[in-house]
Design an enzyme around this catalytic site. Structure first.
Site, mmCIF file in Angstrom:
data_model
loop_
_atom_site.group_PDB
_atom_site.id
_atom_site.type_symbol
_atom_site.label_atom_id
_atom_site.label_comp_id
_atom_site.label_asym_id
_atom_site.label_seq_id
_atom_site.Cartn_x
_atom_site.Cartn_y
_atom_site.Cartn_z
ATOM 1 C CG ASN A 9 -1.710 1.216 1.445
ATOM 2 O OD1 ASN A 9 -1.797 2.057 0.547
ATOM 3 N ND2 ASN A 9 -2.316 1.342 2.620
ATOM 4 C CD1 TRP A 10 3.794 1.275 -2.752
ATOM 5 C CD2 TRP A 10 4.206 2.764 -4.389
ATOM 6 N NE1 TRP A 10 4.867 0.812 -3.492
ATOM 7 C CE2 TRP A 10 5.126 1.708 -4.500
ATOM 8 C CE3 TRP A 10 4.250 3.798 -5.309
ATOM 9 C CZ2 TRP A 10 6.104 1.664 -5.502
ATOM 10 C CZ3 TRP A 10 5.218 3.761 -6.312
ATOM 11 C CH2 TRP A 10 6.139 2.705 -6.400
ATOM 12 C CE LYS A 11 -0.175 3.171 4.785
ATOM 13 N NZ LYS A 11 -0.036 3.258 6.233
ATOM 14 C CG HIS A 92 -5.858 1.870 5.430
ATOM 15 N ND1 HIS A 92 -5.424 2.781 6.357
ATOM 16 C CD2 HIS A 92 -4.817 1.022 5.220
ATOM 17 C CE1 HIS A 92 -4.168 2.487 6.696
ATOM 18 N NE2 HIS A 92 -3.786 1.425 6.019
ATOM 19 C CD GLU A 94 -2.841 5.375 6.942
ATOM 20 O OE1 GLU A 94 -2.901 5.502 5.704
ATOM 21 O OE2 GLU A 94 -1.855 4.883 7.525
ATOM 22 C CD GLU A 162 -3.441 -2.721 7.393
ATOM 23 O OE1 GLU A 162 -2.339 -2.919 6.914
ATOM 24 O OE2 GLU A 162 -4.103 -1.686 7.162
ATOM 25 N N GLY A 168 2.545 1.996 10.805
ATOM 26 C CA GLY A 168 3.541 3.052 10.683
ATOM 27 C C GLY A 168 4.259 3.386 11.980
ATOM 28 C CB SER A 207 5.156 -2.142 12.088
ATOM 29 O OG SER A 207 4.764 -0.795 12.355
ATOM 30 N N GLY A 228 2.754 -1.229 4.269
ATOM 31 C CA GLY A 228 2.807 0.181 3.891
ATOM 32 C C GLY A 228 4.233 0.601 3.579
ATOM 33 N N GLY A 229 4.886 1.193 4.560
ATOM 34 C CA GLY A 229 6.214 1.783 4.356
ATOM 35 C C GLY A 229 7.216 0.872 3.669
HETATM 36 P P1 PGA Z 1 2.877 0.071 7.617
HETATM 37 O O1 PGA Z 1 1.393 0.318 7.047
HETATM 38 O O2 PGA Z 1 3.382 -1.208 7.008
HETATM 39 O O3 PGA Z 1 3.667 1.270 7.157
HETATM 40 O O4 PGA Z 1 2.761 -0.021 9.105
HETATM 41 C C1 PGA Z 1 0.501 -0.749 6.878
HETATM 42 C C2 PGA Z 1 -0.792 -0.253 6.282
HETATM 43 O O5 PGA Z 1 -1.245 0.843 6.629
HETATM 44 O O6 PGA Z 1 -1.393 -0.959 5.443
#
Ligand code: PGA
Length: 247
Positions: A9-11, A92, A94, A162, A168, A207, A228-229
């Protein structure tokens, strides 16, 4: 048995110059035995599909609950398909937090996205307060049962557990905590859909890094990750994909 899926997930990261990472990842994962997906910003989907060369699936990160209409700035499921996306992330944390998305809205989005032909990745997870209050299993059960329509197409469904506090942050739940939630999700799905529930991939997200991926993938009922990251760089995500393929 569910198929294995490593999803990135590149956000809100990624410009045209970063498509080199997509092409590099496609090269790295050529021979691996699991599904690999990158959910890119909408602006990069079409070019991402070209860079992926058919070796990585490309998805979106959200879509609207309506098929079309006066919704300035939004994107529909059919538009994602039109751009070449095969998957979409929905619910998600967020978006739940920043846009007040609730289970009813997510249910509507999922229904429409599946009808448009997309595989839907439904995200679920508790906040730190909910975990401390002992509410984790009740929260994910509620998000699951209320987020899915009764006629959900299981073959187009992926779940991603998640925990909000793990995203993150560099923090992850203990392995037994992850296993407990995944077992609950599988059992809740099976209560509603019987044996076919076993074919729905259950991802862990929050993470995930090359250093902790293998121990997470070794858990029962963990079929992959939503990353994500660590999905932004091909080498790092490639190492996570390799850990999944080896699990
Ligand atoms: P993260 O994000 O791997 O940077 O913790 C995961 C996500 O939000 O899908």
């Amino acid at each position: 048995m569910a198929r294995k899926l490593a999803a990135g997930n590149w956000k809100m990261h990624g410009l045209a110059a970063d498509l080199t990472e997509v092409a590099r990842l496609a090269h790295l994962v050529t021979a691996v035995d699991c599904e690999v997906l990158l959910c890119l910003p909408a602006t990069l989907i079409e070019r991402g599909v070209r860079a992926a060369g058919g070796r990585i699936a490309i998805g979106g990160q959200d879509c609207h609950r309506a098929a079309s209409g006066a919704h300035t700035g939004d994107i529909s499921a059919a538009m994602l398909v039109d751009a070449g996306a095969s998957h979409v992330i929905l619910g998600h944390s967020e978006r739940r937090a920043a846009y007040h998305e609730d289970d009813r809205l997510i249910n509507d989005k999922l229904t429409l996205a599946q009808a448009a032909g997309l595989t839907t990745i439904l995200c679920l997870g508790e906040t730190l307060e909910q975990r401390r209050a002992g509410e984790t299993l009740a929260v994910v059960r509620r998000q699951l049962t209320q987020g899915l329509p009764p006629d959900v197409r299981l073959e187009r469904l992926v779940l991603a557990y998640e925990p909000v506090w793990a995203i993150g942050s560099g923090l992850t739940p203990t392995l037994p905590q992850i296993a407990e939630v995944h077992a609950t999700l599988r059992a809740t799905l099976a209560d509603r859909h019987g044996a076919r529930a076993g074919g729905v991939p259950l991802l862990y997200g929050g993470s995930v890094k090359p250093g902790n991926a293998a121990e997470i993938f070794a858990l029962p009922e963990v079929d992959g990750a939503l990353v994500g990251g660590a999905s932004l760089k091909a080498d790092e995500f490639g190492a996570i994909v390799a850990a999944l393929a080896a699990a």
